[in-house]
Design an enzyme around this catalytic site. Structure first.
Site, PDB file in Angstrom:
ATOM      1  N   LYS A  53       0.842  -1.206   0.000  1.00 41.00           N
ATOM      2  CA  LYS A  53       0.000   0.000   0.000  1.00 41.00           C
ATOM      3  C   LYS A  53       0.877   1.256   0.000  1.00 41.00           C
ATOM      4  CE  LYS A  53      -3.685  -2.589   2.248  1.00 41.00           C
ATOM      5  NZ  LYS A  53      -4.430  -2.958   3.459  1.00 41.00           N
ATOM      6  N   GLN A  97      -5.584  -1.480   9.694  1.00 43.19           N
ATOM      7  CA  GLN A  97      -5.296  -2.798   9.145  1.00 43.19           C
ATOM      8  C   GLN A  97      -5.910  -3.894  10.024  1.00 43.19           C
ATOM      9  OE1 GLN A  97      -3.742  -3.160   6.175  1.00 43.19           O
ATOM     10  NE2 GLN A  97      -3.838  -5.389   6.227  1.00 43.19           N
ATOM     11  N   ASP A 120     -11.467   2.050   2.933  1.00 41.64           N
ATOM     12  CA  ASP A 120     -11.639   0.585   2.860  1.00 41.64           C
ATOM     13  C   ASP A 120     -13.065   0.210   2.453  1.00 41.64           C
ATOM     14  OD1 ASP A 120      -9.654  -1.322   3.368  1.00 41.64           O
ATOM     15  OD2 ASP A 120      -9.639  -0.926   5.525  1.00 41.64           O
TER      16      ASP A 120
HETATM   17  N1  GUN Z   1      -6.614  -7.080   6.069  1.00 45.29           N
HETATM   18  C1  GUN Z   1      -6.660  -7.866   4.969  1.00 45.29           C
HETATM   19  N2  GUN Z   1      -7.230  -7.201   3.938  1.00 45.29           N
HETATM   20  C2  GUN Z   1      -7.553  -5.980   4.423  1.00 45.29           C
HETATM   21  C3  GUN Z   1      -8.165  -4.842   3.825  1.00 45.29           C
HETATM   22  O1  GUN Z   1      -8.557  -4.832   2.654  1.00 45.29           O
HETATM   23  N3  GUN Z   1      -8.308  -3.766   4.637  1.00 45.29           N
HETATM   24  C4  GUN Z   1      -7.927  -3.769   5.934  1.00 45.29           C
HETATM   25  N4  GUN Z   1      -8.137  -2.683   6.645  1.00 45.29           N
HETATM   26  N5  GUN Z   1      -7.365  -4.821   6.508  1.00 45.29           N
HETATM   27  C5  GUN Z   1      -7.174  -5.911   5.744  1.00 45.29           C
END
Ligand code: GUN
Length: 283
Positions: A53, A97, A120
């Site tokens: 990211k 996350q 998200d």
């Molecule tokens: N953990 C695994 N995939 C994701 C995601 O798309 N967003 C977030 N916030 N955590 C994750």
């Protein structure tokens, strides 16, 4: 038949180039898009996802800030930090996350994020807006899948889409987005009795379970489009999806690889959501 490989990596590269131009335009107007990620603890998979990211943000010129908090962080401390970023005008996107440590309630945390910064697309307000076809932050993996299908000129209206997996992050929302595209959607999950009966009827088969090789060529209709969302690390260290790629490629007409399929698009959609959010500062 040998399937065409639908590369998310290539599409993600193109989309990131477009996003970079949009970010340049925004910066020229005095808006510098900013994404804040909060990580609690040291889950290795989370650390690896966050690196992706960060790279995508940097590639496109989006300001990236990571708050890496200790495992012992309390729910109250985390909630306060989110509230702080909710108030900050220069922060366009907030992502906490997942998974969180057991002592922190995921629902409370997600609902603390301002829906207007929830890049998200996990906040119930955004989920509800998506469900009813309103403007919303769309969850990144489902939105990336829809972009990939559209970029490949695959017709969705009237097609039978079968989704295997019903997570809140992927399975449930991808079915809803494809319903919004006028597909006929069937959901399968761990309690589905005869999985093959359903998957072998799919024009478009989307698999998001997290079990290596669970979908074999026997599950796939001749000429189907197969989207593999799974990311599984074998004991050998090899990364594979949920679909037995080597046999599925001889049955499907289009298939996404792992790695290089849905994953790069997921990350790109996060940057895209951050840019969409930043644009709202101008209006
Ligand atoms: N953990 C695994 N995939 C994701 C995601 O798309 N967003 C977030 N916030 N955590 C994750």
């Amino acid at each position: 038949m040998t399937a065409t490989i639908l590369s998310g990596k290539e599409l993600a590269t193109k989309k990131r180039e477009q996003l970079k131009l949009e970010v340049e335009r925004l910066k020229a107007e005095g808006v510098s898009p900013k994404l804040v990620i909060i990580l609690v603890g040291n889950d290795p998979a989370s650390i690896s996802y966050i690196k992706g990211k960060q790279k995508a943000s940097e590639e496109t010129g989006v300001d990236f800030h990571l708050d890496h908090l200790p495992e012992s962080t309390s729910e109250e401390e985390l909630v306060k930090l989110i509230e702080h970023y909710n108030e900050k005008e220069d922060v366009d996107g907030i992502l906490v996350q997942l998974p969180l440590p057991d002592h922190i309630n995921e629902k409370t945390v997600i609902e603390t994020i301002s829906p207007e910064k929830d890049v998200d697309g996990f906040h119930p307000i955004n989920v509800g807006r998506m469900l009813t076809g309103q403007e919303a932050f769309l969850p990144c993996t489902p939105a990336g899948i829809v972009e990939m299908i559209k970029a490949a000129d695959i017709e969705l209206a009237g097609k039978h889409v079968v989704v295997v997996g019903r997570s809140n992050i992927v399975g449930k929302p991808v079915g809803q987005l494809l319903l919004n595209e006028n597909a006929t959607v069937t959901y399968c999950h761990s309690k589905t009795g005869d999985l093959k009966k359903f998957t072998s009827e799919a024009d478009v088969l989307i698999v998001a379970v997290g079990r290596a090789n669970m979908i074999t060529s026997e599950h796939i209709k001749d000429g189907a489009v197969v989207i593999d969302v799974g990311v599984n690390r074998l004991e050998t260290g090899k990364l594979v999806g949920d679909v037995a790629f080597d046999e599925a490629i001889n049955k499907a007409s289009v298939i996404t690889p792992v790695p290089g399929g849905v994953g790069p698009m997921t990350i790109t959609m996060l940057v895209s959501n951050t840019v969409i959010s930043a644009k709202k500062r101008l209006s």
